[in-house]
Scaffold this active site. Sequence first.
Site, mmCIF file in Angstrom:
data_model
loop_
_atom_site.group_PDB
_atom_site.id
_atom_site.type_symbol
_atom_site.label_atom_id
_atom_site.label_comp_id
_atom_site.label_asym_id
_atom_site.label_seq_id
_atom_site.Cartn_x
_atom_site.Cartn_y
_atom_site.Cartn_z
ATOM 1 N N GLN A 30 28.054 -0.364 -21.120
ATOM 2 C CA GLN A 30 29.417 0.168 -21.251
ATOM 3 C C GLN A 30 30.164 -0.506 -22.419
ATOM 4 O O GLN A 30 30.846 0.165 -23.195
ATOM 5 C CB GLN A 30 30.182 -0.049 -19.931
ATOM 6 N N GLY A 80 28.492 4.042 -26.964
ATOM 7 C CA GLY A 80 27.428 4.960 -27.415
ATOM 8 C C GLY A 80 26.208 4.211 -27.906
ATOM 9 O O GLY A 80 25.066 4.591 -27.622
ATOM 10 N N ASP A 137 8.666 -16.042 0.393
ATOM 11 C CA ASP A 137 9.744 -17.048 0.453
ATOM 12 C C ASP A 137 9.735 -17.913 -0.813
ATOM 13 O O ASP A 137 10.781 -18.296 -1.328
ATOM 14 C CB ASP A 137 9.564 -17.970 1.674
ATOM 15 N N GLU A 172 9.260 -7.192 -4.495
ATOM 16 C CA GLU A 172 9.213 -8.414 -3.670
ATOM 17 C C GLU A 172 10.226 -8.327 -2.533
ATOM 18 O O GLU A 172 10.876 -9.304 -2.175
ATOM 19 C CB GLU A 172 9.358 -9.668 -4.536
ATOM 20 N N GLU A 195 0.860 -1.186 0.000
ATOM 21 C CA GLU A 195 0.000 0.000 0.000
ATOM 22 C C GLU A 195 0.898 1.238 0.000
ATOM 23 O O GLU A 195 2.108 1.121 0.220
ATOM 24 C CB GLU A 195 -0.898 0.004 1.253
ATOM 25 N N ILE A 210 0.497 -2.924 -7.960
ATOM 26 C CA ILE A 210 0.224 -4.354 -8.054
ATOM 27 C C ILE A 210 0.464 -4.846 -9.488
ATOM 28 O O ILE A 210 -0.220 -4.427 -10.427
ATOM 29 C CB ILE A 210 -1.218 -4.669 -7.594
ATOM 30 N N ASN A 246 1.546 3.461 2.140
ATOM 31 C CA ASN A 246 2.378 3.650 3.336
ATOM 32 C C ASN A 246 2.892 2.339 3.933
ATOM 33 O O ASN A 246 3.376 2.312 5.056
ATOM 34 C CB ASN A 246 1.594 4.437 4.400
HETATM 35 N N1 COS Z 1 7.737 -17.351 7.485
HETATM 36 C C1 COS Z 1 6.942 -17.560 8.568
HETATM 37 N N2 COS Z 1 6.755 -16.638 9.530
HETATM 38 C C2 COS Z 1 7.388 -15.460 9.405
HETATM 39 C C3 COS Z 1 8.237 -15.169 8.324
HETATM 40 C C4 COS Z 1 8.408 -16.188 7.335
HETATM 41 N N3 COS Z 1 9.176 -15.993 6.264
HETATM 42 N N4 COS Z 1 8.729 -13.926 8.464
HETATM 43 C C5 COS Z 1 8.216 -13.445 9.611
HETATM 44 N N5 COS Z 1 7.411 -14.380 10.169
HETATM 45 C C6 COS Z 1 6.654 -14.267 11.425
HETATM 46 C C7 COS Z 1 7.606 -13.947 12.573
HETATM 47 O O1 COS Z 1 8.126 -15.140 13.115
HETATM 48 C C8 COS Z 1 6.679 -13.237 13.548
HETATM 49 O O2 COS Z 1 5.923 -14.186 14.253
HETATM 50 P P1 COS Z 1 5.527 -13.950 15.796
HETATM 51 O O3 COS Z 1 4.533 -12.836 15.769
HETATM 52 O O4 COS Z 1 4.960 -15.259 16.216
HETATM 53 O O5 COS Z 1 6.800 -13.592 16.500
HETATM 54 C C9 COS Z 1 5.731 -12.486 12.634
HETATM 55 O O6 COS Z 1 5.783 -13.150 11.382
HETATM 56 C C10 COS Z 1 6.136 -11.032 12.474
HETATM 57 O O7 COS Z 1 7.481 -11.034 12.026
HETATM 58 P P2 COS Z 1 8.487 -9.812 12.249
HETATM 59 O O8 COS Z 1 8.344 -9.322 13.675
HETATM 60 O O9 COS Z 1 9.834 -10.197 11.785
HETATM 61 O O10 COS Z 1 7.805 -8.719 11.299
HETATM 62 P P3 COS Z 1 8.280 -7.280 10.884
HETATM 63 O O11 COS Z 1 7.083 -6.433 10.871
HETATM 64 O O12 COS Z 1 9.472 -6.843 11.669
HETATM 65 O O13 COS Z 1 8.710 -7.458 9.343
HETATM 66 C C11 COS Z 1 9.972 -8.055 7.383
HETATM 67 C C12 COS Z 1 9.597 -8.375 8.857
HETATM 68 C C13 COS Z 1 10.710 -6.725 7.236
HETATM 69 C C14 COS Z 1 10.893 -9.192 6.981
HETATM 70 C C15 COS Z 1 8.695 -8.060 6.529
HETATM 71 O O14 COS Z 1 7.873 -6.959 6.823
HETATM 72 C C16 COS Z 1 8.972 -8.048 5.035
HETATM 73 O O15 COS Z 1 9.283 -9.079 4.435
HETATM 74 N N6 COS Z 1 8.863 -6.886 4.406
HETATM 75 C C17 COS Z 1 9.024 -6.781 2.971
HETATM 76 C C18 COS Z 1 7.732 -7.015 2.315
HETATM 77 C C19 COS Z 1 7.897 -7.143 0.857
HETATM 78 O O16 COS Z 1 8.663 -7.961 0.371
HETATM 79 N N7 COS Z 1 7.154 -6.337 0.132
HETATM 80 C C20 COS Z 1 7.210 -6.375 -1.279
HETATM 81 C C21 COS Z 1 5.876 -6.233 -1.839
HETATM 82 S S1 COS Z 1 4.966 -7.662 -1.923
HETATM 83 S S2 COS Z 1 5.338 -8.194 -3.740
#
Ligand code: COS
Length: 385
Positions: A336, A340, A239, A363, A126, A156, A128
Amino acid sequence: MDYGLTETQVMIRDLCRQIAQEKIKPIREHYDEANEFPHEIVKVFAEADICGLYIEEKFGGMGGGIMDLSIAVEELSKVCSGIALALAATALGTFPIILFGTEEQKKKYLPRIASGQSLAAFGLTEANAGSDAGGIRTTAVLDGDHYVLNGTKQWITNGGEAEIYSIVAITNKAKGPRGASAFIVEKGTPGFTFGKKENKMGIRASATRELVFQDCRIPKANLLGKEGMGFIVAMKTLDSSRPGVAAQALGIAAGALDEAVEYSRQRRQFGKPICSFQGVQFMLADMATQVEAARTLIYAAARYIDGGAKDVSKISAMCKLFASDTAMKVTTDAVQVLGGYGYMKEYPAEKMMRDAKITQIYEGTNQIQREVIGLGLIKESAARK
Ligand code: COS
């Protein structure tokens, strides 16, 4: 090198290579210039039966995995990563259903995606909430046997073109990331419309659009997994999908390397082809080494995930990070080498350089990938104690 590919994987590679050369190459410049979605090529993907490479056979797919998808995306991206994205972004939108869908949900949606009849998309980001995926504000409120969605998703891929959307929205604000849930939303649902179409630096043949939800009622049966699992659905999806972005980056880099080698053999300066100069040869050697390293890491990650490994966040982030940085470096060097001419639109190197940039951003930015890798290292170390 055959990279230990199976017979089927060699067939996928050759088929996609042929599609890229025969169908995509002649029209890639048009779609890039026009910022237009390549419907005619999506039909080619469907006819060639490559839309369901990673979908189970019982749902109409080929029964392969992330490795098969990565091979296809790499080959198509060698010629045009913007066009290849129709396939890769569909996989991103489909993984939530594959990973968390019920049997009924899979039966309803996967055959349409596998046949190429419908594209899919993933709606997390989104205005923000980009890197901070837990900060989304789109809400889904249960009302009888429906959820009512309100909010706007941004940037998206496949937006407007896809029929099937996996959307993450907040069902319980007080719980933070644990208050998010994931849903399947179909195009055409009342209250679901499309906003601005973006005018981008690269991957211009792909559609990038806002998704707007205004009192959009979707059946309760469209919930993916359980309420409160949305953040996990998103993280597990990423992942699985990041090797696909890595394969896209790899394709861009490998395509740019091919252009640079070929050009360096044709271009004569000081009475010789420029490939005879060590300064150019060393550049090509470094580019080729980086491409091979990226490919090896992606294939290792894809095989690891397909093999059913549980904790794949670190290796998945590593291959996305390395391949996208490689794509940026190799395409910059290809421009490079072409000098040109590399800067001019009559050669594809400048397009490849523009296309490469997004792979370091979407991603999950490469800063986020490093964070995921770092956290993975700490977790592994703590588990050994
Ligand atoms: N698989 C399973 N669980 C996961 C996980 C994963 N890959 N990553 C995080 N979690 C779980 C954590 O274990 C945690 O669980 P608990 O609440 O039980 O402790 C929960 O999810 C929250 O995780 P965390 O505290 O690490 O979350 P954050 O808000 O700090 O964010 C990042 C973690 C930065 C890694 C995440 O926000 C992220 O991946 N951001 C990027 C998003 C992205 O790729 N956007 C692109 C657009 S989508 S195409």
